[in-house]
Structures are given as structure tokens and as C-alpha cells.
Scaffold this motif. Structure first.
Motif, PDB file in Angstrom:
ATOM      1  N   MET A  84       0.850  -1.182   0.000  1.00 24.08           N
ATOM      2  CA  MET A  84       0.000   0.000   0.000  1.00 24.08           C
ATOM      3  C   MET A  84       0.887   1.234   0.000  1.00 24.08           C
ATOM      4  O   MET A  84       2.069   1.186   0.333  1.00 24.08           O
ATOM      5  CB  MET A  84      -0.895   0.028   1.248  1.00 24.08           C
ATOM      6  CG  MET A  84      -0.144   0.189   2.563  1.00 24.08           C
ATOM      7  SD  MET A  84      -1.274   0.290   3.986  1.00 24.08           S
ATOM      8  CE  MET A  84      -0.096   0.555   5.324  1.00 24.08           C
ATOM      9  N   LYS A  85       0.311   2.362  -0.382  1.00 19.33           N
ATOM     10  CA  LYS A  85       1.023   3.630  -0.322  1.00 19.33           C
ATOM     11  C   LYS A  85       0.774   4.288   1.031  1.00 19.33           C
ATOM     12  O   LYS A  85      -0.326   4.200   1.586  1.00 19.33           O
ATOM     13  CB  LYS A  85       0.595   4.539  -1.463  1.00 19.33           C
ATOM     14  CG  LYS A  85       1.116   4.060  -2.826  1.00 19.33           C
ATOM     15  CD  LYS A  85       0.780   5.029  -3.915  1.00 19.33           C
ATOM     16  CE  LYS A  85       1.499   4.652  -5.212  1.00 19.33           C
ATOM     17  NZ  LYS A  85       1.150   3.312  -5.686  1.00 19.33           N
TER      18      LYS A  85
ATOM     19  N   VAL B 232      -4.735   7.517  -4.577  1.00 12.79           N
ATOM     20  CA  VAL B 232      -3.430   7.004  -4.236  1.00 12.79           C
ATOM     21  C   VAL B 232      -2.577   6.747  -5.477  1.00 12.79           C
ATOM     22  O   VAL B 232      -1.380   6.594  -5.369  1.00 12.79           O
ATOM     23  CB  VAL B 232      -3.539   5.714  -3.389  1.00 12.79           C
ATOM     24  CG1 VAL B 232      -4.216   6.028  -2.068  1.00 12.79           C
ATOM     25  CG2 VAL B 232      -4.307   4.630  -4.121  1.00 12.79           C
TER      26      VAL B 232
ATOM     27  N   GLU C 151       5.875   2.976  -0.586  1.00 13.76           N
ATOM     28  CA  GLU C 151       5.063   1.771  -0.716  1.00 13.76           C
ATOM     29  C   GLU C 151       5.547   0.779   0.327  1.00 13.76           C
ATOM     30  O   GLU C 151       6.727   0.426   0.372  1.00 13.76           O
ATOM     31  CB  GLU C 151       5.190   1.195  -2.114  1.00 13.76           C
ATOM     32  CG  GLU C 151       4.121   0.152  -2.420  1.00 13.76           C
ATOM     33  CD  GLU C 151       4.001  -0.127  -3.906  1.00 13.76           C
ATOM     34  OE1 GLU C 151       4.438  -1.224  -4.312  1.00 13.76           O
ATOM     35  OE2 GLU C 151       3.486   0.738  -4.634  1.00 13.76           O
TER      36      GLU C 151
ATOM     37  N   LYS D  97      -9.625   0.304   6.438  1.00 14.32           N
ATOM     38  CA  LYS D  97      -9.348   0.948   5.148  1.00 14.32           C
ATOM     39  C   LYS D  97      -9.662   2.432   5.302  1.00 14.32           C
ATOM     40  O   LYS D  97     -10.816   2.804   5.557  1.00 14.32           O
ATOM     41  CB  LYS D  97     -10.196   0.339   4.033  1.00 14.32           C
ATOM     42  CG  LYS D  97      -9.964   0.975   2.661  1.00 14.32           C
ATOM     43  CD  LYS D  97     -10.813   0.292   1.601  1.00 14.32           C
ATOM     44  CE  LYS D  97     -10.685   0.978   0.253  1.00 14.32           C
ATOM     45  NZ  LYS D  97      -9.300   1.004  -0.243  1.00 14.32           N
TER      46      LYS D  97
ATOM     47  N   ALA E  40      -2.302   6.483   5.242  1.00 18.01           N
ATOM     48  CA  ALA E  40      -2.003   5.298   4.434  1.00 18.01           C
ATOM     49  C   ALA E  40      -3.320   4.721   3.931  1.00 18.01           C
ATOM     50  O   ALA E  40      -4.396   5.114   4.372  1.00 18.01           O
ATOM     51  CB  ALA E  40      -1.251   4.264   5.264  1.00 18.01           C
ATOM     52  N   GLU E  41      -3.206   3.773   3.020  1.00 16.92           N
ATOM     53  CA  GLU E  41      -4.425   3.134   2.508  1.00 16.92           C
ATOM     54  C   GLU E  41      -5.107   2.308   3.588  1.00 16.92           C
ATOM     55  O   GLU E  41      -6.335   2.187   3.606  1.00 16.92           O
ATOM     56  CB  GLU E  41      -4.093   2.271   1.298  1.00 16.92           C
ATOM     57  CG  GLU E  41      -3.626   3.063   0.080  1.00 16.92           C
ATOM     58  CD  GLU E  41      -3.329   2.170  -1.098  1.00 16.92           C
ATOM     59  OE1 GLU E  41      -4.307   1.612  -1.670  1.00 16.92           O
ATOM     60  OE2 GLU E  41      -2.141   2.010  -1.450  1.00 16.92           O
ATOM     61  N   TYR E  42      -4.319   1.729   4.488  1.00 18.69           N
ATOM     62  CA  TYR E  42      -4.870   0.914   5.569  1.00 18.69           C
ATOM     63  C   TYR E  42      -4.154   1.253   6.876  1.00 18.69           C
ATOM     64  O   TYR E  42      -2.969   1.619   6.877  1.00 18.69           O
ATOM     65  CB  TYR E  42      -4.687  -0.580   5.285  1.00 18.69           C
ATOM     66  CG  TYR E  42      -5.458  -1.081   4.082  1.00 18.69           C
ATOM     67  CD1 TYR E  42      -6.752  -1.581   4.214  1.00 18.69           C
ATOM     68  CD2 TYR E  42      -4.892  -1.050   2.810  1.00 18.69           C
ATOM     69  CE1 TYR E  42      -7.458  -2.043   3.110  1.00 18.69           C
ATOM     70  CE2 TYR E  42      -5.585  -1.508   1.704  1.00 18.69           C
ATOM     71  CZ  TYR E  42      -6.874  -1.994   1.868  1.00 18.69           C
ATOM     72  OH  TYR E  42      -7.566  -2.447   0.770  1.00 18.69           O
TER      73      TYR E  42
ATOM     74  N   VAL F 196       0.858  -3.988   3.397  1.00 24.51           N
ATOM     75  CA  VAL F 196      -0.399  -3.834   4.132  1.00 24.51           C
ATOM     76  C   VAL F 196      -0.296  -4.674   5.411  1.00 24.51           C
ATOM     77  O   VAL F 196       0.039  -5.861   5.343  1.00 24.51           O
ATOM     78  CB  VAL F 196      -1.601  -4.312   3.291  1.00 24.51           C
ATOM     79  CG1 VAL F 196      -2.884  -4.272   4.121  1.00 24.51           C
ATOM     80  CG2 VAL F 196      -1.753  -3.447   2.047  1.00 24.51           C
TER      81      VAL F 196
ATOM     82  N   PHE G  24      -4.969  12.395  -1.515  1.00 25.49           N
ATOM     83  CA  PHE G  24      -3.947  11.687  -0.746  1.00 25.49           C
ATOM     84  C   PHE G  24      -2.531  12.150  -1.073  1.00 25.49           C
ATOM     85  O   PHE G  24      -1.704  12.346  -0.181  1.00 25.49           O
ATOM     86  CB  PHE G  24      -4.088  10.184  -1.011  1.00 25.49           C
ATOM     87  CG  PHE G  24      -3.037   9.332  -0.366  1.00 25.49           C
ATOM     88  CD1 PHE G  24      -3.151   8.955   0.960  1.00 25.49           C
ATOM     89  CD2 PHE G  24      -1.925   8.910  -1.087  1.00 25.49           C
ATOM     90  CE1 PHE G  24      -2.181   8.167   1.559  1.00 25.49           C
ATOM     91  CE2 PHE G  24      -0.955   8.122  -0.495  1.00 25.49           C
ATOM     92  CZ  PHE G  24      -1.078   7.754   0.834  1.00 25.49           C
TER      93      PHE G  24
ATOM     94  N   MET H 183      -8.916   9.725   0.465  1.00 24.59           N
ATOM     95  CA  MET H 183      -7.922   8.677   0.270  1.00 24.59           C
ATOM     96  C   MET H 183      -8.280   7.763  -0.893  1.00 24.59           C
ATOM     97  O   MET H 183      -7.434   7.434  -1.721  1.00 24.59           O
ATOM     98  CB  MET H 183      -7.783   7.846   1.547  1.00 24.59           C
ATOM     99  CG  MET H 183      -7.595   8.695   2.798  1.00 24.59           C
ATOM    100  SD  MET H 183      -6.048   9.606   2.833  1.00 24.59           S
ATOM    101  CE  MET H 183      -4.995   8.403   3.600  1.00 24.59           C
ATOM    102  N   GLU H 184      -9.521   7.361  -0.990  1.00 22.78           N
ATOM    103  CA  GLU H 184      -9.928   6.436  -2.044  1.00 22.78           C
ATOM    104  C   GLU H 184      -9.814   7.095  -3.415  1.00 22.78           C
ATOM    105  O   GLU H 184     -10.246   8.234  -3.609  1.00 22.78           O
ATOM    106  CB  GLU H 184     -11.371   5.978  -1.825  1.00 22.78           C
ATOM    107  CG  GLU H 184     -11.501   4.882  -0.818  1.00 22.78           C
ATOM    108  CD  GLU H 184     -12.863   4.214  -0.900  1.00 22.78           C
ATOM    109  OE1 GLU H 184     -12.909   2.976  -0.977  1.00 22.78           O
ATOM    110  OE2 GLU H 184     -13.867   4.915  -0.885  1.00 22.78           O
TER     111      GLU H 184
END
Length: 326
Positions: A4-5, A326, A19, A33, A94-96, A22, A298, A322-323
Motif C-alpha cells: 500500500m502507499k 493514491v 510503498e 481501510k 495510508a491506505e490501511y 499492508v 492523498f 484517500m480512495e
């Protein structure tokens, strides 16, 4: 392993978009998420410059809202699909994000609040801690807020709910002073222009809250002025996040017989009173939307944070989607 980024503090004063793997939730953990996140004007700068509690490298940010996608063994009360935010867990940019519910105050997002605004709720809970144990009552009816950034703007509203009859704020920036009046403050003053005569005319306050970052004024420290404005025997709440410490006159503090206390730090109390604060937001008694002045993506987190460091007067809360960004 899926990557993930994330925006990572790799060393003090160094923030990089990277990167990384996750994380996988272990026992007692949930994987969230991240949907929206926002900058913390108060503590993010101190964490970025170097903080004893956070050893690089680590994922930056702690104000966010997200959806639970996986719960580890032993987690109860939280399941996939829940939309949540918490006070306080670093790792939100972060993404997660991995969160251990027993270590934070975790809440479901208010139902009638736009999802993009929900990240600000971490700040709302954090700020209200300054007065969670200080409702109005005998000897407590007037409040001074030194600093009308996001925390001070929230506290101006929360203090009304707690029964304070007179709420006054100081701040250097006109935008914040005007918004404080719109949100319920009774009077506001330019912190750079308060003379000793005006200080005397202002009257004294039962409770004063330090909501400042670093003191930017060259003369007598603003905190000493706050002490002078607090009545003898009154209470000062130390809530601000000064990166270089807080200067003040111990003589003034001692001569006025003041008591200085920290914000509420007991998780059980924050969870219990936090639920009442969420209800106040849902009822419209604490307004959150007016605090959001900028909306970005993001990849804008790094540049927006640098702008916050250089020009804190330009924004109140900056929210990032965020969604899809990225």
C-alpha cells in the motif's frame, strides 16, 4: 504480500510517500481501510520534528475515518463494514491502518455527518478532553481560551454545553476570531493587541485553557497574560502543543494561587464522555463542518503539511480523500 502507499516519517523532519506492506491484524487488532484523513494542526508538527514517543520510520497522521475490513482473533464489538474513527492512533496517512481497540477510544462515525468531515471528530474528542472534568458549576462560569485554532473553536462550543455563561477567546488570526464568534464565543480579541488596560477591562476568568502552539509574540509570554487573566484561585488547563516548550512567569502563577491541570487522559472517561460529545454533534450542538477549510487528495498530504508549517494562518482543517487518490 500486498503493498500500500503511505506517508512515512523516515527521520525527524523527513516525510516521504512510500510503498509498504499492508499490515495483517493480529489478536485484538482491526484493519481499517482509510477513507478520509486530515492534518492535526497541533500535534502533527511536533511529531514530525521529532517526538520521544515515535521512533522513525512510522506512518504519519492520526486523524482519519475508515471502514473495518478485518478483525483479528478476540476482537468483540467491531466487525467488517463498521465505519469508525478513534482517539488516538498514529498511522492514518495510508491506505490501511492497524488499530488495537483496547488501546484507543474507538467510535462509530456520527450518522448525520458527511463522511469527509468525520476525520475532524478525532480533534473534537481530543479538544473536549480539556474540559471533560470541568463542567460549569460553583466557582466556574467564565472561560478564557488562549488560541482559537481547531481545538479552541471546538471548546467554545463544548463550553456552552457544559454551562459556561461567558466564553472569551484570544487569537492572532482574524479568520479564526470571526469563526469563534459564529460558533458561540461571547467575545474575541487579537492576542497581539491586548494592552494591560484592556486586560483589566476584560475581567477575570474562572477557568483558562492554553490551546496555543508555539508562542509567536515577542513581549511578555502569552501564557503569562493568560495567568494574569485567570482569577486568584482559578484553574488553568494545559492543553497546547508548543514545540519549544512554554515560557511563563512562575511568580504570576504563584502569586495568583492558580492550579494547573492536564486534559483528561483516562480512556474509560474519554470513551464514556466521547459518546455524549458524538450525540451533541448529531444534535447540531457542536458544529464540525465549518472547521474544514480545504479539501485535497492523498498525494497532497506532504505539500499541504509543509504549507501548514509555513503558513498556519491559511487554513483551519485540511481534509484528504484517500480512495481513488493514491
Amino acid at each position: 504480500m500486498k503493498n500500500m502507499k503511505a506517508w512515512v516519517v523516515t527521520a525527524p523532519r523527513k516525510l516521504e510517500l512510500m510503498e509498504i506492506p499492508v499490515p495483517t491484524p493480529g489478536p485484538g487488532e482491526i484493519l481499517v481501510k482509510i477513507l478520509y484523513a486530515c492534518l492535526c494542526n497541533g500535534s502533527d508538527p511536533g511529531i514530525y520534528y521529532g517526538h520521544e514517543a515515535y521512533a522513525p520510520p512510522f506512518v504519519f497522521g492520526h486523524e482519519a475515518v475508515g471502514e473495518v475490513v478485518q478483525a483479528g482473533a478476540g476482537v468483540t464489538g467491531w466487525t467488517a463494514g463498521d465505519t469508525v474513527f478513534c482517539w488516538c492512533a498514529v498511522g492514518a496517512f495510508a491506505e490501511y491502518q492497524l488499530i488495537r481497540p483496547e488501546d484507543v477510544a474507538l467510535f462509530r462515525a456520527p450518522k448525520n455527518l458527511s463522511l469527509e468531515v468525520v476525520p475532524v471528530m478525532e480533534l473534537v474528542i481530543a479538544a473536549c478532553r480539556a474540559l471533560m472534568g470541568m463542567p460549569a458549576g460553583e466557582g466556574r462560569s467564565s472561560l478564557l481560551l488562549c488560541g482559537l485554532g481547531p481545538s479552541g473553536l471546538v471548546l467554545a462550543q463544548y463550553a456552552k454545553l457544559l454551562g459556561y455563561r461567558r466564553i472569551v477567546g484570544w487569537d492572532l488570526y482574524e479568520q479564526r476570531r470571526q469563526l469563534a464568534l459564529e460558533l458561540g464565543a461571547d467575545a474575541v480579541y487579537d492576542a497581539a493587541g491586548i494592552s494591560p488596560k484592556e486586560l483589566g477591562q476584560m475581567g477575570e476568568f474562572d477557568v483558562s485553557v492554553d490551546c496555543m502552539g508555539d508562542d509567536l509574540l515577542p513581549e511578555e509570554p502569552s501564557f503569562t497574560a493568560l495567568l494574569r487573566a485567570t482569577r486568584k484561585g482559578g484553574v488553568v488547563v494545559s492543553y497546547g502543543h508548543p514545540r519549544s516548550g512554554r515560557r511563563f512567569s512562575p511568580y504570576v502563577f504563584q502569586a495568583r494561587g492558580l492550579t494547573m491541570i492536564p486534559p483528561e487522559g483516562d480512556l474509560d472517561q474519554i470513551r464514556e464522555k466521547g459518546r455524549l460529545i458524538l450525540q451533541a454533534v448529531e444534535d447540531g450542538d457542536i458544529r464540525v463542518e465549518p472547521l474544514v477549510t480545504h479539501r485535497k487528495g492523498f498525494r497532497d498530504i506532504g505539500p499541504a503539511f509543509q504549507h501548514l508549517l509555513e503558513h498556519p494562518e491559511d487554513q483551519i482543517k485540511v481534509v484528504f480523500q484517500m480512495e481513488g487518490c493514491v
